[in-house]
Write a protein that holds these residues in place. Structure first.
Motif, PDB file in Angstrom:
ATOM      1  N   SER A  27      29.872  18.260  14.781  1.00  0.00           N
ATOM      2  CA  SER A  27      31.288  18.101  15.099  1.00  0.00           C
ATOM      3  C   SER A  27      31.848  17.058  14.118  1.00  0.00           C
ATOM      4  N   ARG A  49      23.898  22.991  18.903  1.00  0.00           N
ATOM      5  CA  ARG A  49      23.558  24.085  19.840  1.00  0.00           C
ATOM      6  C   ARG A  49      24.546  25.237  19.711  1.00  0.00           C
ATOM      7  N   ALA A  59      41.392  17.067  22.281  1.00  0.00           N
ATOM      8  CA  ALA A  59      42.771  17.571  22.194  1.00  0.00           C
ATOM      9  C   ALA A  59      43.203  17.681  20.740  1.00  0.00           C
ATOM     10  N   ALA A 148      24.390  12.597  15.914  1.00  0.00           N
ATOM     11  CA  ALA A 148      25.853  12.751  16.041  1.00  0.00           C
ATOM     12  C   ALA A 148      26.106  13.727  17.175  1.00  0.00           C
TER      13      ALA A 148
HETATM   14  C1  LIG Z   1      39.614  16.023  26.909  1.00  0.00           C
HETATM   15  C2  LIG Z   1      39.441  15.161  25.683  1.00  0.00           C
HETATM   16  C3  LIG Z   1      40.472  15.030  24.773  1.00  0.00           C
HETATM   17  C4  LIG Z   1      40.327  14.223  23.644  1.00  0.00           C
HETATM   18  N1  LIG Z   1      41.361  14.134  22.754  1.00  0.00           N
HETATM   19  C5  LIG Z   1      41.215  13.392  21.618  1.00  0.00           C
HETATM   20  C6  LIG Z   1      42.261  13.378  20.649  1.00  0.00           C
HETATM   21  O1  LIG Z   1      43.285  14.053  20.763  1.00  0.00           O
HETATM   22  N2  LIG Z   1      42.082  12.584  19.551  1.00  0.00           N
HETATM   23  C7  LIG Z   1      40.954  11.849  19.355  1.00  0.00           C
HETATM   24  O2  LIG Z   1      40.864  11.158  18.331  1.00  0.00           O
HETATM   25  N3  LIG Z   1      39.938  11.879  20.256  1.00  0.00           N
HETATM   26  C8  LIG Z   1      40.033  12.640  21.367  1.00  0.00           C
HETATM   27  N4  LIG Z   1      39.002  12.696  22.278  1.00  0.00           N
HETATM   28  C9  LIG Z   1      37.753  11.987  21.959  1.00  0.00           C
HETATM   29  C10 LIG Z   1      36.972  12.809  20.908  1.00  0.00           C
HETATM   30  O3  LIG Z   1      36.869  14.145  21.351  1.00  0.00           O
HETATM   31  C11 LIG Z   1      35.561  12.288  20.650  1.00  0.00           C
HETATM   32  O4  LIG Z   1      35.586  10.897  20.442  1.00  0.00           O
HETATM   33  C12 LIG Z   1      34.977  13.015  19.413  1.00  0.00           C
HETATM   34  O5  LIG Z   1      34.824  14.386  19.720  1.00  0.00           O
HETATM   35  C13 LIG Z   1      33.644  12.414  18.987  1.00  0.00           C
HETATM   36  O6  LIG Z   1      33.136  13.193  17.932  1.00  0.00           O
HETATM   37  P1  LIG Z   1      31.549  13.346  17.753  1.00  0.00           P
HETATM   38  O7  LIG Z   1      31.355  14.202  16.539  1.00  0.00           O
HETATM   39  O8  LIG Z   1      30.896  12.025  17.811  1.00  0.00           O
HETATM   40  O9  LIG Z   1      31.030  14.089  19.067  1.00  0.00           O
HETATM   41  P2  LIG Z   1      31.420  15.540  19.645  1.00  0.00           P
HETATM   42  O10 LIG Z   1      32.722  16.008  19.115  1.00  0.00           O
HETATM   43  O11 LIG Z   1      31.252  15.429  21.128  1.00  0.00           O
HETATM   44  O12 LIG Z   1      30.298  16.479  19.073  1.00  0.00           O
HETATM   45  C14 LIG Z   1      28.952  16.474  19.478  1.00  0.00           C
HETATM   46  C15 LIG Z   1      28.297  17.715  18.911  1.00  0.00           C
HETATM   47  O13 LIG Z   1      26.917  17.700  19.297  1.00  0.00           O
HETATM   48  C16 LIG Z   1      26.570  18.961  19.824  1.00  0.00           C
HETATM   49  N5  LIG Z   1      25.498  18.750  20.790  1.00  0.00           N
HETATM   50  C17 LIG Z   1      25.534  17.994  21.909  1.00  0.00           C
HETATM   51  N6  LIG Z   1      24.338  18.006  22.529  1.00  0.00           N
HETATM   52  C18 LIG Z   1      23.526  18.790  21.757  1.00  0.00           C
HETATM   53  C19 LIG Z   1      22.137  19.159  21.833  1.00  0.00           C
HETATM   54  N7  LIG Z   1      21.338  18.743  22.820  1.00  0.00           N
HETATM   55  N8  LIG Z   1      21.631  19.930  20.852  1.00  0.00           N
HETATM   56  C20 LIG Z   1      22.404  20.363  19.813  1.00  0.00           C
HETATM   57  N9  LIG Z   1      23.701  20.044  19.697  1.00  0.00           N
HETATM   58  C21 LIG Z   1      24.262  19.259  20.659  1.00  0.00           C
HETATM   59  C22 LIG Z   1      27.828  19.521  20.448  1.00  0.00           C
HETATM   60  O14 LIG Z   1      27.791  20.941  20.515  1.00  0.00           O
HETATM   61  C23 LIG Z   1      28.910  19.016  19.471  1.00  0.00           C
HETATM   62  O15 LIG Z   1      29.135  19.922  18.425  1.00  0.00           O
HETATM   63  C24 LIG Z   1      39.109  13.509  23.423  1.00  0.00           C
HETATM   64  C25 LIG Z   1      38.059  13.641  24.339  1.00  0.00           C
HETATM   65  C26 LIG Z   1      38.212  14.475  25.451  1.00  0.00           C
HETATM   66  C27 LIG Z   1      37.064  14.633  26.404  1.00  0.00           C
END
Ligand SMILES: Cc1cc2nc3c(=O)[nH]c(=O)nc-3n(C[C@H](O)[C@H](O)[C@H](O)COP(=O)(O)OP(=O)(O)OC[C@H]3O[C@@H](n4cnc5c(N)ncnc54)[C@H](O)[C@@H]3O)c2cc1C
Length: 391
Positions: A27, A49, A59, A148
């Motif tokens: 992500s 996954r 969002a 991540a």
């Molecule tokens: C309802 C909601 C609205 C939001 N709106 C905003 C917004 O408008 N703006 C903003 O800046 N932030 C927003 N946030 C916060 C933001 O979504 C997160 O901070 C951001 O997604 C973090 O990015 P990341 O890449 O660390 O994790 P994530 O985006 O959560 O990605 C984690 C990745 O790991 C994968 N994964 C997880 N577990 C496993 C596993 N066991 N095996 C393989 N793959 C796995 C998932 O499929 C995913 O692709 C929002 C959060 C929520 C819940």
């Protein structure tokens, strides 16, 4: 229900092999790390996954300048120069010193992936032992492993967080079709005692949701209530836990980035640009290891220190997150109105943006090293006191 595109049945062949870097999670954070490694010559494997961009995790609202700085403008859906804040006692319009945009999750992830030259596999990551990452399709290994994977921090030795006792907020939104003009938030106890509701229009859909700083407060009923008040159908749900406390960027030889390191900002729950910001730094540290300019231990130390240097900013925002909901509603309203003065808005939003400024995406590529603490070097470049960082 979204159509599942992830490989199934016979397509799920066993997975094995040794790589230079294994990035778990595709992500915002994981794809940014992979992008930073493009052209480094490293053999990089990204695991998730789901297929890239298949499951929206937010969002998808971000300062527009970050989209430009990352070359992701094509994924933008709608741009806003104002923020509309509703309270039970009235509505305020803030003219922002910078614009905010919504984007399409799938398109943005694909654009990020196009900037990388890594390999990708769908697999569920279950854990790690030393240099081995265990997945439901077998084990892969690498000297450089990145978690991540989001708030669960799956590769942590302590087994990660368990809601509702961990410092997590919860967010849920619905995505009805149709447009709307304003970027809106609601600070209203009818929807959530501590937190806020939102409507983020994205050209042909609206993202309407409620976030609660208290993980015990269930947001489904009030998300439906907000959608109902806006005369929108509560359809196409998307939600997750949101970390609101910064955690260590490294642990037991593993790198953590994005939500897995608690890099989502408290109070606003903005975690996309911070995932980009810290992902860029982590990618550059790993790149320096690949190029032989530093060892793995130095990369762990440099990245860990870089994350730690931001701790006080996150702590202040967490204090505000805890304090503001305790104020009586009429005091909140008076504050919101007083804070609407242009000079204050420019000052506050300017500082807020600089917690993870978009200029970080266009800084000369960082390398680790002993010469200058990187956070200090960054600060000098961003203040305009230095042209570029020491290489
Ligand atoms: C309802 C909601 C609205 C939001 N709106 C905003 C917004 O408008 N703006 C903003 O800046 N932030 C927003 N946030 C916060 C933001 O979504 C997160 O901070 C951001 O997604 C973090 O990015 P990341 O890449 O660390 O994790 P994530 O985006 O959560 O990605 C984690 C990745 O790991 C994968 N994964 C997880 N577990 C496993 C596993 N066991 N095996 C393989 N793959 C796995 C998932 O499929 C995913 O692709 C929002 C959060 C929520 C819940």
């Amino acid at each position: 229900m979204p159509r599942r595109e992830t490989k199934r049945g016979k397509e799920r062949t066993p997975l094995s092999g040794r790589y230079d870097v294994v990035v778990c999670g595709a992500s915002f954070a994981g794809l940014t790390v992979a992008r930073q490694l493009a052209g480094s010559g490293a053999r990089v494997l990204v695991l998730d996954r789901y297929e890239i961009g298949e499951r929206q995790t937010s969002a998808c609202g971000i300062p527009t300048e970050w989209l430009r700085a990352m070359g992701l403008e094509a994924s933008a859906r709608q741009e806003f120069g104002e923020l509309v804040v509703h309270t039970p006692h009235g509505t305020s319009r803030y003219k922002l010193p910078w614009t905010f945009s919504t984007f399409d999750y799938r398109e943005l992830c694909i654009l990020l992936w196009e900037q990388a030259d890594a390999e990708f596999e769908t697999a569920k990551v279950n854990g790690r032992t030393g240099e081995k990452v265990h997945t439901d399709r077998g084990d892969v290994s690498a000297p450089l492993i990145v978690d991540a994977l989001g708030w669960r921090r799956i590769l942590a030795s302590d087994g990660g967080y368990q809601p509702p006792d961990a410092p997590l907020s919860r967010g849920l939104e619905v995505h009805p079709h149709g447009g709307s003009d304003d970027l809106e938030i609601w600070i209203d106890r009818r929807y959530v005692p501590a937190g806020y509701g939102w409507r983020f229009p994205a050209r042909d859909e609206q993202r309407i949701g409620v976030g609660s700083f208290d993980p015990r407060f269930h947001v489904k009923d009030t998300t439906n209530l907000l959608a109902d008040d806006l005369e929108q159908p509560p359809e196409r749900y998307q939600g997750n836990w949101i970390p609101h406390k910064l955690r260590s960027g490294t642990e037991d030889g593993t790198f953590f980035v994005g939500d897995s390191a608690g890099q989502c900002l408290p109070l606003t729950a903005e975690g996309i640009r911070t995932a980009f910001y810290f992902g860029i730094r982590l990618g550059d540290e790993l790149r320096a290891v690949i190029a032989g300019r530093q060892g793995r231990e130095a990369a762990l130390r440099n990245y860990g220190e870089f994350v730690d240097a931001h701790e006080w900013k996150f702590r202040w925002m967490l204090r505000a997150q805890r304090l503001l909901p305790k104020l009586p509603a009429h005091v909140q309203r008076a504050m919101i109105r007083a804070c609407g003065r242009k000079r204050f808005v420019d000052w506050a939003f300017g500082h807020y943006l600089r917690i993870a400024p978009p200029e970080a995406a266009s800084l000369p590529r960082q390398v680790g090293g002993e010469r200058e603490p990187l956070a200090t070097a960054d600060a000098r470049v961003l203040r305009g006191e230095a042209e570029e960082l020491p290489v």
